[in-house]
Design an enzyme around this catalytic site. Sequence first.
Site, short mmCIF file in Angstrom:
data_model
loop_
_atom_site.label_atom_id
_atom_site.label_comp_id
_atom_site.label_asym_id
_atom_site.label_seq_id
_atom_site.Cartn_x
_atom_site.Cartn_y
_atom_site.Cartn_z
N GLN A 9 0.84 -1.20 0.00
CA GLN A 9 0.00 0.00 0.00
C GLN A 9 0.87 1.25 0.00
O GLN A 9 1.88 1.32 0.69
CB GLN A 9 -0.90 -0.02 1.24
CG GLN A 9 -1.89 1.12 1.31
CD GLN A 9 -2.82 0.96 2.50
OE1 GLN A 9 -2.88 -0.09 3.12
NE2 GLN A 9 -3.55 2.00 2.83
N SER A 87 4.62 -5.92 2.98
CA SER A 87 3.31 -5.74 3.62
C SER A 87 2.21 -6.39 2.76
O SER A 87 2.20 -7.61 2.60
CB SER A 87 3.05 -4.25 3.84
OG SER A 87 1.88 -4.05 4.61
N LEU A 88 1.31 -5.61 2.19
CA LEU A 88 0.29 -6.16 1.30
C LEU A 88 0.93 -7.03 0.22
O LEU A 88 0.37 -8.07 -0.18
CB LEU A 88 -0.49 -5.03 0.64
CG LEU A 88 -1.26 -5.39 -0.64
CD1 LEU A 88 -2.47 -6.24 -0.29
CD2 LEU A 88 -1.64 -4.17 -1.43
N ARG A 112 -8.63 -8.13 4.26
CA ARG A 112 -7.56 -7.42 4.96
C ARG A 112 -7.76 -5.91 4.84
O ARG A 112 -7.64 -5.17 5.83
CB ARG A 112 -6.21 -7.81 4.37
CG ARG A 112 -4.99 -7.19 5.06
CD ARG A 112 -3.74 -7.65 4.32
NE ARG A 112 -2.51 -7.32 5.02
CZ ARG A 112 -1.76 -6.24 4.79
NH1 ARG A 112 -2.16 -5.36 3.86
NH2 ARG A 112 -0.63 -6.03 5.45
N HIS A 194 0.87 -2.12 11.05
CA HIS A 194 1.96 -2.95 11.58
C HIS A 194 2.33 -2.55 13.01
O HIS A 194 3.50 -2.53 13.38
CB HIS A 194 3.18 -2.89 10.65
CG HIS A 194 2.88 -3.40 9.28
ND1 HIS A 194 2.63 -4.72 9.01
CD2 HIS A 194 2.74 -2.75 8.09
CE1 HIS A 194 2.36 -4.88 7.74
NE2 HIS A 194 2.40 -3.69 7.16
N GLN A 243 1.71 -10.51 10.88
CA GLN A 243 2.21 -9.41 10.06
C GLN A 243 1.49 -8.10 10.33
O GLN A 243 2.08 -7.02 10.29
CB GLN A 243 2.09 -9.78 8.57
CG GLN A 243 2.77 -8.82 7.62
CD GLN A 243 1.94 -8.59 6.37
OE1 GLN A 243 0.81 -8.12 6.45
NE2 GLN A 243 2.51 -8.90 5.22
#
Length: 391
Positions: A9, A87-88, A112, A194, A243
């Site tokens: 993202q 991440s994503l 998510r 996060h 995560q």
Amino acid sequence: MICFTYPGQGSQKAGMGSAWVDHPSWELVAEASEAAGRDVGRLLLDADDDELRHTRNSQLATFTASMIALDAITRVGIETAGHAGHSLGEYSALVAAGVVDFVDGVRLVTERGEAMQVAAEEQDGTMAAVMGLDDDLVEQACVQADGDVWVANFNAPGQVVIAGSPPMVEAAGAIAKELGAKRVMPLPVGGAFHTPFMSSARDRLAKAVDKTEFRIPDHPVYANVDASAHTGAHAWADLLSLQLTSPVRWRQSVHNMCDAGYTTFVELGPGAVLTGTVKRTAKECQPLKVSAPAEIDAVLEALAGPPVAAAGPLEGEALFATERLVVSPAAGVFQPTDDDLVSAAVPAGKLLGQVGDTEVRTPWGGVIMGFLAVAGERVTASQPIAWLRTS
């Protein structure tokens, strides 16, 4: 060795799908829209930057854009020896590696994005990038702030992201400057990703993760949580849940990949954030990217250039810059034309055969080097049919 990387993202931008509309890989958009129950094509073509800034929109759009780029680059025969996503992007990596199928990947990313959006609305949070300060000192600044602020991303040497409540992020940023940071830049995000602020999102996502089948990857996938290569299936349910509330250890992942022998990193998806982090983290490695069809030839040429030749062929590289794969545009039974085309020079658009009622034509001119499917063989969409040399 080649590693495919996938952005997260923040890499999205308005109109990022426009360059792909006429490419065969755009067919994935219809599949993503059906699985998500949303018009993904509109997000990729018509949504403005403000709309894409919303987590539920940016994650689905970025994931789909990465899958389009992956599909496109595999159509020309480039393969990888490993995967890693930021991440994503870890979800993109898992789909690319075959750990999760595409439809389940879309559903997980959709859930998510929704879960993180709700969590961000429930608890006010923000993020800031700390530039020019060692990781340990950034962590020290967060501790000294003595509040809800944590390190969220270890992106590259001298580039660390902190996240938490707005007052505490501001306080930790001020302390970081006192400790020698060159700059602290607030990031235009709507949550403290996060960090423990995403606990409710983790709980919600866990329900979707529990319903997902995880398989053994085709190549190692490096996880954000521990920066380690994973070659099995069983750990991913826990890793994806962890995560959301753990820092992304991207810099450590890049170091570990380099130590494992990866020399070329190809970022697949919008933007060039990961390309930049590789340049800062591993100056001896070759960073490349594919965010539009026009960049595919540049990647092929770079892989066939002097740095690659000097080091020998790269593991994971299937074709060189002068070679192309012609893939099936549909699923069905393949029937070649009557002509014996092997070793023949053909122009772009030459009819090679049919899959059911769908014509198979080469997008490039060149010499047909061989067929990879035989008459009467049942093939799937995107399965290689033939390969040719363009020069």
